[in-house]
Write an enzyme that holds these catalytic residues in place. Structure first.
Site, short mmCIF file in Angstrom:
data_model
loop_
_atom_site.label_atom_id
_atom_site.label_comp_id
_atom_site.label_asym_id
_atom_site.label_seq_id
_atom_site.Cartn_x
_atom_site.Cartn_y
_atom_site.Cartn_z
N GLU A 97 0.85 -1.20 0.00
CA GLU A 97 0.00 0.00 0.00
C GLU A 97 0.88 1.24 0.00
O GLU A 97 2.00 1.24 0.55
CB GLU A 97 -0.90 -0.05 1.25
CG GLU A 97 -1.75 1.17 1.53
CD GLU A 97 -2.81 1.45 0.47
OE1 GLU A 97 -2.48 1.41 -0.72
OE2 GLU A 97 -3.95 1.76 0.86
N ASP A 98 0.37 2.31 -0.61
CA ASP A 98 1.15 3.55 -0.65
C ASP A 98 1.18 4.24 0.71
O ASP A 98 2.24 4.55 1.23
CB ASP A 98 0.63 4.50 -1.74
CG ASP A 98 -0.87 4.76 -1.67
OD1 ASP A 98 -1.54 4.24 -0.75
OD2 ASP A 98 -1.39 5.50 -2.53
N ASP A 101 -3.58 6.15 6.05
CA ASP A 101 -3.99 7.47 6.55
C ASP A 101 -4.94 7.23 7.75
O ASP A 101 -4.47 7.03 8.86
CB ASP A 101 -4.64 8.20 5.38
CG ASP A 101 -5.02 9.63 5.67
OD1 ASP A 101 -4.42 10.24 6.55
OD2 ASP A 101 -5.92 10.16 5.00
N PHE A 150 -0.52 16.29 2.92
CA PHE A 150 -1.01 15.56 1.75
C PHE A 150 0.16 15.41 0.80
O PHE A 150 0.70 16.39 0.31
CB PHE A 150 -2.18 16.28 1.07
CG PHE A 150 -2.83 15.41 0.05
CD1 PHE A 150 -3.76 14.44 0.43
CD2 PHE A 150 -2.50 15.51 -1.29
CE1 PHE A 150 -4.34 13.60 -0.51
CE2 PHE A 150 -3.08 14.67 -2.24
CZ PHE A 150 -4.00 13.71 -1.84
N ARG A 163 1.62 11.65 -10.31
CA ARG A 163 2.06 10.27 -10.05
C ARG A 163 3.47 10.01 -10.59
O ARG A 163 4.18 9.15 -10.10
CB ARG A 163 1.11 9.26 -10.71
CG ARG A 163 -0.28 9.21 -10.09
CD ARG A 163 -1.04 7.98 -10.58
NE ARG A 163 -2.47 8.07 -10.34
CZ ARG A 163 -3.08 7.76 -9.20
NH1 ARG A 163 -2.37 7.35 -8.17
NH2 ARG A 163 -4.38 7.87 -9.07
P1 5GP Z 1 -7.13 5.57 4.50
O1 5GP Z 1 -7.64 6.89 5.05
O2 5GP Z 1 -8.28 4.68 4.20
O3 5GP Z 1 -6.11 4.96 5.40
O4 5GP Z 1 -6.39 5.90 3.15
C1 5GP Z 1 -7.03 5.74 1.93
C2 5GP Z 1 -6.21 6.13 0.75
O5 5GP Z 1 -6.22 7.54 0.66
C3 5GP Z 1 -4.74 5.76 0.68
O6 5GP Z 1 -4.51 4.46 0.26
C4 5GP Z 1 -4.28 6.74 -0.38
O7 5GP Z 1 -4.56 6.23 -1.67
C5 5GP Z 1 -5.13 7.95 -0.09
N1 5GP Z 1 -4.34 8.92 0.67
C6 5GP Z 1 -4.29 9.09 2.00
N2 5GP Z 1 -3.43 10.08 2.32
C7 5GP Z 1 -2.91 10.51 1.14
C8 5GP Z 1 -1.94 11.51 0.80
O8 5GP Z 1 -1.34 12.21 1.63
N3 5GP Z 1 -1.67 11.66 -0.53
C9 5GP Z 1 -2.30 10.92 -1.50
N4 5GP Z 1 -1.97 11.16 -2.76
N5 5GP Z 1 -3.20 9.97 -1.20
C10 5GP Z 1 -3.49 9.77 0.10
#
Ligand code: 5GP
Length: 174
Positions: A97-98, A101, A150, A163
């Site tokens: 996973e990237d 959050d 972000f 990207r």
């Molecule tokens: P979650 O809030 O469910 O943990 O994160 C969901 C998704 O939101 C992550 O997999 C990612 O794709 C996107 N995301 C969360 N924080 C960031 C950020 O700082 N930058 C970007 N580009 N995507 C984010």
């Protein structure tokens, strides 16, 4: 288009990814074939670099997730946009996973994959933002802990842009 401020440059990313690959190689040394599951779209570059540092037999199965939300906020409503094409029953799965959050996407995914009866599921995430945690997610392999910014680049987007940046950057004000 604004030029993001560099948070992790290409050399820093490469060194960390290499170390994660070495750790994964070591940990899976007594395990059979591994199924690496990059989460689309954001982890495609990270995963492609990471697997080149995993010295272990593996296959790659993509999975697409979309987390609904307004702007850059996650709502916790998650949808699978592209699913695995082979069963994972009895397999050792490594999710790539990237960024974790709120944790809501990974919580949803862990619950979903558990119903498919894999032998094990581990998570490798490039980044985590602890300040935004809403549900605790166990990250087995973590690249970087970051503040509440972000971030874009190295596969991560803002509105599908950025990207292709070779580094992780912060959009100022974000
Ligand atoms: P979650 O809030 O469910 O943990 O994160 C969901 C998704 O939101 C992550 O997999 C990612 O794709 C996107 N995301 C969360 N924080 C960031 C950020 O700082 N930058 C970007 N580009 N995507 C984010």
């Amino acid at each position: 288009m604004l030029k993001p401020r560099v948070l992790f440059d290409a050399a820093t990313l490469a060194a960390r990814v290499q170390a994660l690959g070495a750790q994964i190689t070591h940990d899976y040394r007594d395990v059979g074939d591994l199924v690496v599951v990059p989460i689309l779209k954001g982890s495609f570059l990270f995963a492609s670099d990471l697997i080149r540092h995993i010295d272990h037999p593996l296959s790659v199965e993509f999975l697409g997730l979309r987390s609904y939300g307004a702007g850059t906020e996650s709502s916790g409503v998650v949808q699978i946009t592209y699913d695995l094409t082979t069963p994972i029953m009895g397999k050792d799965v490594l999710i790539v996973e990237d960024i974790v959050d709120t944790g809501l996407s990974m919580q949803y995914l862990f619950e979903n994959l558990a119903t498919r009866r894999p032998r094990s599921v581990k998570l490798c995430a490039l980044m985590q933002k602890p300040a935004r945690t809403r549900v605790k997610v166990d990250i087995d392999y973590l690249g970087f802990t970051i503040d509440d910014h972000f971030v874009v680049g190295y596969g991560l987007d803002f509105d599908e842009k950025y990207r292709n940046l070779p580094y992780i950057g912060v959009i100022e004000g974000g």
